[in-house]
Motif scaffolding. Structure first.
Motif, PDB file in Angstrom:
ATOM      1  N   SER A 533       0.801  -1.214   0.000  1.00  0.00           N
ATOM      2  CA  SER A 533       0.000   0.000   0.000  1.00  0.00           C
ATOM      3  C   SER A 533       0.838   1.271   0.000  1.00  0.00           C
ATOM      4  N   GLU A 534       1.932   1.286   0.741  1.00  0.00           N
ATOM      5  CA  GLU A 534       2.755   2.500   0.833  1.00  0.00           C
ATOM      6  C   GLU A 534       3.381   2.870  -0.510  1.00  0.00           C
ATOM      7  N   LEU A 535       3.493   1.899  -1.406  1.00  0.00           N
ATOM      8  CA  LEU A 535       4.094   2.180  -2.712  1.00  0.00           C
ATOM      9  C   LEU A 535       3.150   2.953  -3.625  1.00  0.00           C
ATOM     10  N   HIS A 536       1.933   3.186  -3.165  1.00  0.00           N
ATOM     11  CA  HIS A 536       0.998   4.051  -3.881  1.00  0.00           C
ATOM     12  C   HIS A 536       1.417   5.520  -3.808  1.00  0.00           C
ATOM     13  N   GLU A 537       2.227   5.865  -2.809  1.00  0.00           N
ATOM     14  CA  GLU A 537       2.541   7.267  -2.530  1.00  0.00           C
ATOM     15  C   GLU A 537       3.140   8.025  -3.716  1.00  0.00           C
ATOM     16  N   PRO A 538       4.072   7.443  -4.476  1.00  0.00           N
ATOM     17  CA  PRO A 538       4.603   8.213  -5.612  1.00  0.00           C
ATOM     18  C   PRO A 538       3.531   8.635  -6.610  1.00  0.00           C
ATOM     19  N   LEU A 539       2.518   7.798  -6.811  1.00  0.00           N
ATOM     20  CA  LEU A 539       1.427   8.175  -7.715  1.00  0.00           C
ATOM     21  C   LEU A 539       0.634   9.334  -7.135  1.00  0.00           C
ATOM     22  N   PHE A 540       0.380   9.309  -5.843  1.00  0.00           N
ATOM     23  CA  PHE A 540      -0.340  10.412  -5.210  1.00  0.00           C
ATOM     24  C   PHE A 540       0.470  11.700  -5.271  1.00  0.00           C
ATOM     25  N   ASP A 541       1.778  11.581  -5.080  1.00  0.00           N
ATOM     26  CA  ASP A 541       2.635  12.776  -5.159  1.00  0.00           C
ATOM     27  C   ASP A 541       2.575  13.390  -6.550  1.00  0.00           C
ATOM     28  N   LEU A 542       2.630  12.541  -7.580  1.00  0.00           N
ATOM     29  CA  LEU A 542       2.548  13.045  -8.952  1.00  0.00           C
ATOM     30  C   LEU A 542       1.201  13.723  -9.187  1.00  0.00           C
ATOM     31  N   LEU A 543       0.128  13.113  -8.726  1.00  0.00           N
ATOM     32  CA  LEU A 543      -1.201  13.686  -8.910  1.00  0.00           C
ATOM     33  C   LEU A 543      -1.300  15.068  -8.268  1.00  0.00           C
ATOM     34  N   GLU A 544      -0.731  15.208  -7.085  1.00  0.00           N
ATOM     35  CA  GLU A 544      -0.799  16.515  -6.407  1.00  0.00           C
ATOM     36  C   GLU A 544      -0.018  17.572  -7.179  1.00  0.00           C
ATOM     37  N   ARG A 545       1.094  17.192  -7.775  1.00  0.00           N
ATOM     38  CA  ARG A 545       1.860  18.172  -8.558  1.00  0.00           C
ATOM     39  C   ARG A 545       1.116  18.545  -9.846  1.00  0.00           C
ATOM     40  N   VAL A 546       0.583  17.534 -10.543  1.00  0.00           N
ATOM     41  CA  VAL A 546      -0.099  17.809 -11.813  1.00  0.00           C
ATOM     42  C   VAL A 546      -1.385  18.598 -11.567  1.00  0.00           C
ATOM     43  N   ARG A 547      -1.986  18.420 -10.409  1.00  0.00           N
ATOM     44  CA  ARG A 547      -3.233  19.131 -10.097  1.00  0.00           C
ATOM     45  C   ARG A 547      -3.050  20.642 -10.212  1.00  0.00           C
ATOM     46  N   VAL A 548      -1.877  21.131  -9.842  1.00  0.00           N
ATOM     47  CA  VAL A 548      -1.624  22.577  -9.906  1.00  0.00           C
ATOM     48  C   VAL A 548      -1.735  23.072 -11.345  1.00  0.00           C
ATOM     49  N   LYS A 549      -1.060  22.392 -12.270  1.00  0.00           N
ATOM     50  CA  LYS A 549      -1.157  22.793 -13.680  1.00  0.00           C
ATOM     51  C   LYS A 549      -2.521  22.434 -14.260  1.00  0.00           C
TER      52      LYS A 549
END
Length: 919
Positions: A533-549
């Motif tokens: 489950s913890e390996l999901h974090e990189p995907l969430f991090d990417l989503l949060e960055r892309v959300r800004v743009k």
């Protein structure tokens, strides 16, 4: 069964348990069985179990540990391996009674053993030929940030390297300035049926400017030329050595083609074997030249953020080599995509450079080492070793994406790791890696009873391609998917891209990007079910960055709030349409689909703090569609323009089109997004008015419809497809990964999904690896284990490369992850709730929902279910024999096995074992 217990008998052990016992038996540096392990072994006197099972036990704990001595003169067999083992000389500092051990082995061998075979180690990919120049035969190592492909060549080794932030270019604003003004006209043309005009305007006004995103690049190649003067070197190989040493390595692929089958030989060395141990994430190579045995061990350490290599030999002073770092396409002599290679600190080489494009990243990688009883020195841009007993090499890398001075940081990591030494590096690596990998075990059938178990991995794939069954290889493939996810997605790393982290091309297929109309999401399908489950974090991090743009894209392209992402993104968080492909580019659903992973993580963990942090993302994704949806002629709310990813329909007049208003996949994703966002708001007691808006809009979405052929419709009208066997089956999203379609709750829609799948497959569907993997998940959700197994076998037979990488073609890692997910879905499902309309309902854990008849017995431990449960399953003669449920957070769940159900409730940390007959 506990090791060393008084009730330790062989008959109750599964092959995987024997392997685990052998892995827990280190001693005195030689890896012999410990006394506790021998206590277990001595229980073999109970002969009620199958001989093959007892053989597995002994091979796991004796033959496995002592086999290296068969070839080094310490123990002997005849050439057929049938004589009892006779020990000659063993290390004096080992405390085990070897004579007694040998007696037990001799007695056992005389009575039970068939002729000895070269059985594979548990959870190992292994080969008796080198990779030559074939990247698809090399073996992958990964730490999340660093990746390596190990070729395993005897003379001229190549280790191809990646770092997860080595991407071309830099941040850009690609929003088309004419998009917002053109949107109303595009919609008018689509609703008026003027498809070509709508498509032309869409292509011109909605495409990103420029129309492509950046791409993932390789870091470098580590080239090592070993001193093996005793081997006869063909003239062609001499030239290859010279090129490697001089930096003039020309097209290796041309050499491979010219040399034919000789490319994958052991190059004159004997006793050659290379392997990748999934249980330890260590790659190995062993071979003999003359009377000397050479050994290489390699790992990618996440704790130390280095790649470490240990070289050893049985003869003192036998190790000699020269190595270089090189960057550029292997087949092009004049291409050297690095700025400098310099010496650093007297024992390291440092390569620095920049990727392609304006605002590009700067990177650095360094390699250094220490030699035992030999000489290590630098000459120009070459590191050389002469007359060493043993060598430790360490490689580190970094980029300006994360670090201000990647060269200094990389050298610091290198020196720190060298100061640890190999044993400490490996110890730290194993402690971290096995904390992930050991969470799940899987055994299907009795691998040792199958002759395939004695074959190298590539031969087993070839055997399956001829129609043979190999359930043990399927279990290995399942664990390989978990291994690859651990290697390409760790907390703090970038998420796994189209190639995970492993890419050798400067212009890779599809840019090796994050393709989010299926592929990136598929990469993360197994992450929760397979206890990572913890390996999901990189995907969430990417989503949060892309959300800004994505907010800017939503506002400036569509005049909407919230955020939107199209069908690809990259390191630079690009949210615009890319590639000007009418059937793919203008699909605004990427952010919505990625946001559903946030809910999935909550569903599996029950972590309300996480849900609270994720809620704004779910809300913004939903807000965009509340504003983007438009009303059609039937008063429904639809996406427009819309597509069904990468597919094309045919109108009654023969005209072909891609754009439409309200594709089935769009409707299904938005339905799930609105529903989960509303549930999240209710759980958090937030946004009552917003919840009401979501539910009102959800009720106006088009519902799944059944077409004239009994299939689930893909578009708003019952159009024919231009390619009936298309690789995308997007309109079955509600079956998987969604939860709207179920044989238990919506049997008519489930039957329509079945008709759809049968039609796709009848016309050649599943011809790409990832598509076949998705189909496995579909059949599992339809509770059809036979069809799921047929497609799992077909994936191995038709779309799997020699190193078990998925073949699109070319290599794409999503198929590996999708198949791992599919196999887990065959054994455990939890997407269904006991009362979907109520937040107080519990998840239903469906046990063995798609178990094929061929898997008569087996065991899986550690699978995760929604609601926070961890599940172990045992089955015998095709029936569930036992289930163990462990609850991390406490709560209720319902167990389903076939038509039978049982409600259970556990406290936090509590476990419960139930016999299959008690459900």
């Amino acid at each position: 069964m506990k090791v060393g217990s008084s009730d330790a008998t062989a008959k109750v052990m599964y092959p995987a348990e024997a392997a685990r016992i052998s892995q827990r038996c280190p001693s005195a540096g030689y890896g012999f069985p410990s006394p506790a392990c021998l206590c277990v072994l001595r229980g073999f006197g109970d002969c009620s179990g199958a001989p093959a099972r007892r053989l597995t036990l002994f091979q796991g704990c004796l033959l496995k540990r002592f086999s290296p001595y068969f070839s080094t003169g310490l123990c002997k067999t005849n050439q057929h391996g049938r004589d009892p083992v006779r020990w000659k000389a063993l290390p004096n500092n080992n405390k085990i009674d070897y004579h007694q051990t040998a007696c037990y082995f001799e007695l056992f061998a005389k009575k039970f053993l068939p002729p000895m075979k070269n059985h594979p180690e548990p959870l190992k990919l292994w080969y008796t030929t080198a990779s030559g120049n074939d990247w698809n035969r090399a073996l992958p190592l990964g730490s999340g940030r660093l990746g390596a492909m190990v070729f395993g060549n005897v003379r001229n080794e190549r280790i191809q390297l990646n770092e997860d932030t080595v991407w071309s270019g830099g941040p850009r604003d690609r929003i088309n300035p004419d998009a917002l003004a053109a949107l109303p006209e595009i919609r008018r043309l689509i609703f008026a049926g003027k498809l070509k005009e709508a498509e032309n305007l869409t292509d011109q006004a909605l495409s990103g400017v420029p129309d492509s995103q950046h791409q993932y690049e390789p870091l470098a190649d580590l080239l090592i030329a070993f001193d093996h003067a005793e081997l006869a070197v063909p003239e062609r190989s001499r030239r290859t050595v010279a090129r490697a040493l001089s930096g003039m390595l020309e097209s290796q692929q041309k050499d491979a083609n010219a040399m034919g089958s000789a490319t994958h030989t052991v190059e004159g060395a004997t006793h050659y074997r290379r392997e990748l141990d999934l249980a330890t994430a260590v790659a190995g190579l062993e071979y003999k030249t003359g009377e000397t045995t050479f050994k290489r061990e390699l790992l990618a350490s996440a704790p130390d953020e280095v790649i470490a290599i240990r070289l050893s030999a049985s003869k003192p002073g036998a190790i000699g080599f020269s190595l270089r770092l090189q960057r550029g396409p292997i087949g092009i002599y004049s291409a050297r995509y690095a700025d400098t290679v310099t010496q650093a600190g007297g024992r390291a080489l440092l390569l620095k450079g920049r990727t392609a494009g304006e605002g590009a990243i700067s990177f650095a990688t360094c390699i250094g080492g220490v030699a035992k009883n030999g000489k290590l020195f630098l000459r120009g841009e070459t590191l050389l070793v002469e007359g060493a007993d043993e060598v430790l090499l360490v490689l580190a890398a970094g980029t300006t994406f994360r670090e201000k001075d990647p060269a200094a940081e990389s050298l610091a990591r290198l020196e720190k790791a060298l100061s640890h030494g190999w044993d400490e590096i490996k110890k730290r690596h194993l402690a971290e890696y096995r904390g992930w990998f050991d969470r799940v075990t899987l055994t299907i059938g009795h691998a040792q009873e199958d002759e395939a178990a004695a074959l190298p991995t590539d031969k087993r794939i070839e055997r399956m391609a001829k129609g043979a069954d190999d359930p043990a290889l399927l279990a290995l493939y399942f664990q390989y998917g978990r291994y690859l996810l651990i290697g390409s997605s760790r907390p703090g790393s970038m998420p796994a891209n189209l190639q995970g982290i492993w890419n050798q091309d400067f212009y890779p297929a599809w840019g090796s990007k994050y393709t989010i109309n299926i592929n990136t999401e598929m990469n993360y399908w197994p992450v929760e079910t397979c206890n990572l489950s913890e390996l999901h974090e990189p995907l969430f991090d990417l989503l949060e960055r892309v959300r800004v743009k994505g907010r800017e894209v939503a506002r400036r392209m569509y005049g909407c709030g919230g955020f939107v992402i199209h069908h690809n993104t990259d390191l630079w968080d690009d949210a615009c349409p890319t590639d000007r492909n009418l059937a793919a580019s203008f699909w605004p659903m990427g952010g919505a689909w990625l946001s559903l992973h946030l809910w999935e993580h909550y569903a599996f963990t029950g972590d309300r703090d996480f849900l609270r942090r994720a809620y704004d993302t779910l809300k913004e994704a939903s807000q965009f569609f509340l504003e983007f949806l438009v009303e059609d002629s039937k008063k429904r709310l639809v996406t427009c323009p819309a597509i069904s990813p990468e597919n094309v329909y045919i109108l009654p007049n023969g005209e072909m089109g891609t754009l439409c208003a309200g594709s089935s996949m769009d409707n299904q994703i938005i339905d799930q997004l609105f529903r989960f966002c509303g549930e999240a708001a209710q759980i958090l007691d937030a946004d009552k008015e917003f919840r009401a808006k979501l539910e009102a809009a959800r009720q106006r979405l088009p519902q799944p419809s059944i077409g004239r052929r009994g299939q689930l419709m893909e578009w708003p009208e019952d159009y024919d497809e231009s390619e009936p066997g298309h690789r995308h089956v997007s309109h079955l999203f509600a079956l998987h990964p969604g939860d709207r379609i179920s044989p238990l709750d919506t049997p008519d829609l489930a039957q329509a999904a079945r008709v759809t799948l049968e039609g796709r497959l009848a016309h050649g569907g599943g011809h790409t690896g990832w598509s076949r993997a998705w189909i496995i998940n579909f059949w599992a959700r339809l509770h059809d284990g036979e069809k799921a197994l047929q497609n799992l076998n077909a994936l191995l037979a038709k779309s799997t490369l020699p190193n078990l990488f998925d073949d699109h073609p070319p290599f794409q890692i999503d198929g590996n992850f999708g198949a791992t997910s599919g196999l887990a879905e065959m054994l455990l499902q939890s997407q269904r709730k006991t009362a979907p309309a109520s937040l107080d309902s519990t998840y239903e854990l469906h046990l063995l929902p798609a178990l094929p008849a061929a898997w008569k017995s087996g065991r899986v431990t550690g699978l995760r279910a929604r609601g926070g449960s961890e599940v172990d399953l045992d089955w015998r003669d095709g029936k569930l024999s036992a289930v163990t449920i462990r609850s991390a957070r406490g709560g209720a769940c319902r167990l389903r096995y076939g038509a039978k159900t049982k409600d259970v409730s556990l406290k936090a940390g509590e476990s419960l074992e139930i016999k299959g007959s008690q459900i």
